[in-house]
Design a protein around this motif. Sequence first.
Motif, short mmCIF file in Angstrom:
data_model
loop_
_atom_site.label_atom_id
_atom_site.label_comp_id
_atom_site.label_asym_id
_atom_site.label_seq_id
_atom_site.Cartn_x
_atom_site.Cartn_y
_atom_site.Cartn_z
N ALA A 182 0.83 -1.21 0.00
CA ALA A 182 0.00 0.00 0.00
C ALA A 182 0.86 1.25 0.00
CB ALA A 182 -0.93 -0.01 1.21
N ARG A 183 1.97 1.24 0.72
CA ARG A 183 2.86 2.40 0.72
C ARG A 183 3.51 2.59 -0.65
NH1 ARG A 183 5.36 1.55 6.74
NH2 ARG A 183 3.93 2.93 7.82
N ALA A 184 3.85 1.47 -1.28
CA ALA A 184 4.42 1.59 -2.62
C ALA A 184 3.39 2.16 -3.60
CB ALA A 184 4.91 0.22 -3.10
N ALA A 185 2.13 1.73 -3.47
CA ALA A 185 1.07 2.26 -4.33
C ALA A 185 0.87 3.76 -4.08
CB ALA A 185 -0.23 1.50 -4.08
N LEU A 186 1.00 4.18 -2.81
CA LEU A 186 0.91 5.61 -2.50
C LEU A 186 2.05 6.39 -3.15
CD1 LEU A 186 -0.15 8.08 -0.98
CD2 LEU A 186 1.11 7.29 1.05
N ALA A 187 3.25 5.84 -3.11
CA ALA A 187 4.38 6.51 -3.75
C ALA A 187 4.17 6.64 -5.26
CB ALA A 187 5.68 5.75 -3.45
N LEU A 188 3.61 5.61 -5.86
CA LEU A 188 3.31 5.68 -7.30
C LEU A 188 2.26 6.75 -7.60
CD1 LEU A 188 3.24 1.88 -8.25
CD2 LEU A 188 4.93 3.58 -8.95
N ALA A 189 1.21 6.81 -6.77
CA ALA A 189 0.16 7.81 -6.98
C ALA A 189 0.71 9.22 -6.84
CB ALA A 189 -0.99 7.59 -6.00
N GLU A 190 1.59 9.44 -5.86
CA GLU A 190 2.18 10.76 -5.69
C GLU A 190 3.12 11.10 -6.85
OE1 GLU A 190 2.23 11.03 -0.80
OE2 GLU A 190 3.95 10.21 -1.88
N ALA A 191 3.81 10.09 -7.38
CA ALA A 191 4.73 10.34 -8.49
C ALA A 191 3.99 10.74 -9.77
CB ALA A 191 5.59 9.10 -8.75
N ASP A 192 2.75 10.26 -9.93
CA ASP A 192 1.99 10.60 -11.14
C ASP A 192 1.71 12.09 -11.25
OD1 ASP A 192 1.97 8.02 -12.03
OD2 ASP A 192 -0.01 7.54 -11.18
N GLY A 193 1.69 12.80 -10.14
CA GLY A 193 1.39 14.23 -10.19
C GLY A 193 2.62 15.11 -10.28
N ARG A 194 3.80 14.53 -10.39
CA ARG A 194 5.03 15.32 -10.43
C ARG A 194 5.61 15.34 -11.84
NH1 ARG A 194 7.15 11.97 -5.27
NH2 ARG A 194 5.90 13.03 -3.66
#
Length: 536
Positions: A85-97
């Motif tokens: 779940a933390r890895a999925a959160l990091a991916l979601a945050e990376a999509d907006g950068r």
Amino acid sequence: MLAALLLSGCAASPLGPPAARADASAPALDLPARWSLEATAPSGAPGTPATWWAAFDDPLLLRLIDEATQAAASVDSARATLQAARAALALAEADGRPTLSLGGSAQRARSGTSGVTGNSFHVGVDAAWEPDLFGATASTVQAAQADVHTRIAELADARVSVAAEVALDYVALRLAQQRLEIAEANLASQRETLQLTDWRVRAGLASAVDLAQARTSVAQLEAQRPALALSAASYRHALALLTGRAPAALDALLAAPGTPAAATTPGTAPRTRLPQPPATLALAFPADTLRQRADLRAAESALRAAAARIDAADAARLPSLSLSGALGLTALSLGGLDGGALAASLGAALSLPLIDGGAARARIAQQQAVLEQARAAWRSTALTALKDVEDALQALARDRERVTALAEAERAARDAAQLARWRHEGGLIDFQTVLDTQRTRLSAEDSLASARADVVSDHIRLFKALGGGWQPEAPTAALATPAGPTAQAAAAARATTDTPTVSASRTPSALPATALTAGATPLPAAAAPAAGTVTR
């Protein structure tokens, strides 16, 4: 035909005004004002402790629970799920950068008619960014953050479940050892009776029938020993499995009988000690109890995640903008790149969905159904939590009444067995009466030990039902006020930690607590209960 096709496409168009933010609040639930069995707590009464097993005054139990929460497969699985779940959160945050990449290319071309060969080399950097115009990426990040909180609560719930399972198996083991010791003590008494009967037969004071009956009673008690020993061994093996050891690895550690229990009858042999629960327990009101439970925290986070995904699906229907840029050097030779021609580009692209066959609206409807499932799951979990507490309270109260009655029965059976033996030695009663009183005493002692173990197990189930075993990070809004966008953003901004904070007892500050006197030994009839408590 073309007009019909266009009309059909317009009907399936995803365009439309942005919908309101999805409601992440929990469904309404009619909570009782108080539990069915409780009274006002005395000042300073402790709350449900985060490490409730420490209150049982048994160092071995603490050690076993600590090892099990580190080695249990369910905890390992929950921990791995949290990492995902933390890895999925990091991916979601990376999509907006913005993204930046370095690339290079080399090309060699030859003309078929002139035979001229040409080389071209290029090196440069490319940048791209898609601004989050309508909050699609932000909603996806909020959903991922809520998923992380769900997994944290699920990890805490897994640890609490393992701790309760270890504690219950440990109590069952100690009970099996106590029952075996009771049987051994009664077997020794029966063998002594058999020896006395044999002497009386030789002296002509008893019949051969009395001797046969005494031998039968001894044999029946000996037949009970293997079953009781097998029960104790099975619980030792279960504890070994929970702590990640081989079945026989804990035998030496768990075979120690422990210190004599405080409730051991004077004049009898010391028995294996049961864990001793605390004398008083502070109970929060039902609403605060639900806030303490890890499974309710997980269900509330699932609500927030489902609502955020609805917002993300709604924002996906709206236009999107992407920006890109490139900067590089081009030359005819690899060495010429140092002074090659500079090439730069900057672009913007606007995407506006027109016709998608209804896919966008279907995705929104799908996420809305997921939100309704999350609400139903929350309600079911909340009602189950209330049931768990009420069941544990009722069981504790009734089992304490059983202990009081069985303690009196055990004392009477012990006195009756001793009197029957004396009267038989004086020739006043037959031998069958002696055997009957001895069997009654064995049954009374065995029942009393089981009832006392039930009281300890009731405490364990009550602690678990009250949400003990972990420390919540902060009060959750789902039981107090609907969680709108502001509440969602605040929840999303919360720090995520692998291990929930463990601290001392937690008593809700907004509501008064209540207490339940729950010692392992019933109060004497003449003793007056302390003010502000209910004697169970």
